[in-house]
Motif scaffolding. Structure first.
Motif, PDB file in Angstrom:
ATOM      1  N   UNK A   1     -19.985  29.581 -24.110  1.00 51.60           N
ATOM      2  CA  UNK A   1     -21.253  29.768 -23.388  1.00 51.60           C
ATOM      3  C   UNK A   1     -22.179  28.569 -23.599  1.00 51.60           C
ATOM      4  N   UNK A   2     -22.249  28.088 -24.833  1.00 55.44           N
ATOM      5  CA  UNK A   2     -23.116  26.942 -25.133  1.00 55.44           C
ATOM      6  C   UNK A   2     -22.622  25.694 -24.390  1.00 55.44           C
ATOM      7  N   UNK A   3     -21.330  25.446 -24.427  1.00 58.06           N
ATOM      8  CA  UNK A   3     -20.772  24.270 -23.758  1.00 58.06           C
ATOM      9  C   UNK A   3     -20.958  24.356 -22.236  1.00 58.06           C
ATOM     10  N   UNK A   4     -20.832  25.537 -21.679  1.00 55.28           N
ATOM     11  CA  UNK A   4     -21.047  25.702 -20.237  1.00 55.28           C
ATOM     12  C   UNK A   4     -22.500  25.442 -19.862  1.00 55.28           C
ATOM     13  N   UNK A   5     -23.419  25.765 -20.743  1.00 52.58           N
ATOM     14  CA  UNK A   5     -24.846  25.550 -20.484  1.00 52.58           C
ATOM     15  C   UNK A   5     -25.290  24.125 -20.811  1.00 52.58           C
ATOM     16  N   UNK A   6     -24.502  23.387 -21.570  1.00 51.07           N
ATOM     17  CA  UNK A   6     -24.859  22.027 -21.997  1.00 51.07           C
ATOM     18  C   UNK A   6     -23.697  21.082 -21.696  1.00 51.07           C
ATOM     19  N   UNK A   7     -23.619  20.651 -20.467  1.00 49.84           N
ATOM     20  CA  UNK A   7     -22.492  19.816 -19.993  1.00 49.84           C
ATOM     21  C   UNK A   7     -22.439  18.454 -20.677  1.00 49.84           C
ATOM     22  N   UNK A   8     -23.537  18.030 -21.300  1.00 53.51           N
ATOM     23  CA  UNK A   8     -23.574  16.734 -21.973  1.00 53.51           C
ATOM     24  C   UNK A   8     -22.897  16.756 -23.342  1.00 53.51           C
ATOM     25  N   UNK A   9     -22.602  17.948 -23.852  1.00 57.60           N
ATOM     26  CA  UNK A   9     -21.984  18.086 -25.177  1.00 57.60           C
ATOM     27  C   UNK A   9     -20.466  18.045 -25.037  1.00 57.60           C
ATOM     28  N   UNK A  10     -19.844  17.139 -25.791  1.00 60.32           N
ATOM     29  CA  UNK A  10     -18.396  16.996 -25.756  1.00 60.32           C
ATOM     30  C   UNK A  10     -17.700  17.706 -26.898  1.00 60.32           C
ATOM     31  N   UNK A  11     -18.390  17.776 -28.051  1.00 54.13           N
ATOM     32  CA  UNK A  11     -17.854  18.485 -29.216  1.00 54.13           C
ATOM     33  C   UNK A  11     -18.977  19.332 -29.798  1.00 54.13           C
ATOM     34  N   UNK A  12     -18.627  20.570 -30.126  1.00 50.82           N
ATOM     35  CA  UNK A  12     -19.590  21.502 -30.705  1.00 50.82           C
ATOM     36  C   UNK A  12     -19.079  21.987 -32.051  1.00 50.82           C
ATOM     37  N   UNK A  13     -19.965  22.019 -33.027  1.00 54.81           N
ATOM     38  CA  UNK A  13     -19.660  22.589 -34.333  1.00 54.81           C
ATOM     39  C   UNK A  13     -20.514  23.816 -34.565  1.00 54.81           C
ATOM     40  N   UNK A  14     -20.168  24.591 -35.569  1.00 55.14           N
ATOM     41  CA  UNK A  14     -20.921  25.804 -35.879  1.00 55.14           C
ATOM     42  C   UNK A  14     -21.316  25.780 -37.351  1.00 55.14           C
ATOM     43  N   UNK A  15     -22.094  26.776 -37.742  1.00 52.79           N
ATOM     44  CA  UNK A  15     -22.448  26.925 -39.155  1.00 52.79           C
ATOM     45  C   UNK A  15     -21.203  27.389 -39.899  1.00 52.79           C
ATOM     46  N   UNK A  16     -20.970  26.811 -41.061  1.00 52.14           N
ATOM     47  CA  UNK A  16     -19.803  27.180 -41.863  1.00 52.14           C
ATOM     48  C   UNK A  16     -20.303  27.725 -43.200  1.00 52.14           C
ATOM     49  N   UNK A  17     -19.912  28.953 -43.474  1.00 53.69           N
ATOM     50  CA  UNK A  17     -20.293  29.624 -44.708  1.00 53.69           C
ATOM     51  C   UNK A  17     -19.093  29.605 -45.652  1.00 53.69           C
TER      52      UNK A  17
ATOM     53  N   UNK B   1     -20.490  11.652 -23.951  1.00 57.33           N
ATOM     54  CA  UNK B   1     -20.729  12.987 -24.479  1.00 57.33           C
ATOM     55  C   UNK B   1     -21.477  12.951 -25.809  1.00 57.33           C
ATOM     56  N   UNK B   2     -22.191  14.037 -26.068  1.00 53.81           N
ATOM     57  CA  UNK B   2     -22.896  14.208 -27.337  1.00 53.81           C
ATOM     58  C   UNK B   2     -22.076  15.097 -28.263  1.00 53.81           C
ATOM     59  N   UNK B   3     -22.377  14.996 -29.543  1.00 50.56           N
ATOM     60  CA  UNK B   3     -21.738  15.806 -30.574  1.00 50.56           C
ATOM     61  C   UNK B   3     -22.840  16.678 -31.152  1.00 50.56           C
ATOM     62  N   UNK B   4     -22.648  17.974 -31.105  1.00 54.60           N
ATOM     63  CA  UNK B   4     -23.743  18.899 -31.411  1.00 54.60           C
ATOM     64  C   UNK B   4     -23.351  19.933 -32.470  1.00 54.60           C
ATOM     65  N   UNK B   5     -24.262  20.130 -33.418  1.00 50.20           N
ATOM     66  CA  UNK B   5     -24.134  21.196 -34.411  1.00 50.20           C
ATOM     67  C   UNK B   5     -24.995  22.362 -33.937  1.00 50.20           C
ATOM     68  N   UNK B   6     -24.409  23.560 -33.870  1.00 54.48           N
ATOM     69  CA  UNK B   6     -25.143  24.747 -33.431  1.00 54.48           C
ATOM     70  C   UNK B   6     -24.934  25.879 -34.432  1.00 54.48           C
ATOM     71  N   UNK B   7     -25.986  26.269 -35.163  1.00 54.49           N
ATOM     72  CA  UNK B   7     -25.853  27.312 -36.182  1.00 54.49           C
ATOM     73  C   UNK B   7     -25.903  28.741 -35.653  1.00 54.49           C
ATOM     74  N   UNK B   8     -26.001  28.903 -34.329  1.00 50.13           N
ATOM     75  CA  UNK B   8     -26.127  30.256 -33.773  1.00 50.13           C
ATOM     76  C   UNK B   8     -24.882  31.103 -33.973  1.00 50.13           C
ATOM     77  N   UNK B   9     -23.747  30.472 -34.221  1.00 53.20           N
ATOM     78  CA  UNK B   9     -22.543  31.210 -34.584  1.00 53.20           C
ATOM     79  C   UNK B   9     -21.979  30.588 -35.847  1.00 53.20           C
ATOM     80  N   UNK B  10     -21.154  31.336 -36.559  1.00 45.51           N
ATOM     81  CA  UNK B  10     -20.652  30.839 -37.840  1.00 45.51           C
ATOM     82  C   UNK B  10     -19.243  31.345 -38.107  1.00 45.51           C
TER      83      UNK B  10
END
Length: 183
Positions: free
Chosen positions: A7-23, A119-128
């Protein structure tokens, strides 16, 4: 996690790689994004940084201790524990480099994304996710910190050779061996 990432990647076409919060299994947040490694910083970390009982300024800079892992941010690199990669990125620059045994392959891949695509590389903590750190590494490597150190060091050599060129990569390697003989 996957639906949220998609969902995040579909809403942000400029992001090529997405990371998440890692616990980590102990409940703490793993530092999974940062600034690209520098030759002088890594020289310090693999020499004097190994002898000092505290985190160095460079390590704090590289792993972004100055940033809260509770907000979305564009970064230089993401840890390979979770990389949600856009298909177009893989078509454009290829897969992860198999010259790396372990370590630095994620940084090198992100470096290719930053230098060869828009493309941008983005960290997104909304999922983990929960990371059982070291669970997949060979038990003999985990028990032998020197062997793990050498594997990491060789990956660092490979990283600098690929992102800085043969001359600077070889210079880094020669300097590292020299420093280890005098320390």
């Amino acid at each position: 996690l996957l639906k949220s990432s998609l969902d995040y990647m579909n809403a942000h076409k400029e992001v090529g790689i997405l990371g998440c919060k890692v616990i980590l299994s102990n409940g703490s947040v793993q530092r999974t994004c940062g600034r690209f490694p520098s030759i002088f910083g890594e020289l310090f970390e693999y020499t004097l940084g190994q002898l000092l009982p505290f985190n160095s300024y460079y390590k704090k800079f590289k792993y972004m201790y100055d940033f809260s892992y509770d907000r979305i941010i564009n970064v230089d690199w993401l840890c390979g524990v979770y990389l949600f990669i856009r298909r177009e990125v893989v078509y454009s620059i290829g897969k992860l480099d198999e010259d790396f045994k372990i370590y630095f392959e994620d940084s090198e891949y992100c470096h290719r994304v930053r230098t060869k695509t828009n493309y941008k590389i983005c960290y997104n903590p909304d999922s983990y996710l929960t990371h059982y750190h070291g669970a997949t590494m060979d038990k003999t490597i985990r028990k032998n910190s020197y062997r793990s150190f050498i594997i990491s060091l060789n990956s660092c050599f490979t990283y600098f050779k690929k992102v800085k060129g043969n001359f600077k990569g070889s210079l880094f390697k020669s300097t590292m061996f020299f420093l280890h003989t005098i320390i």
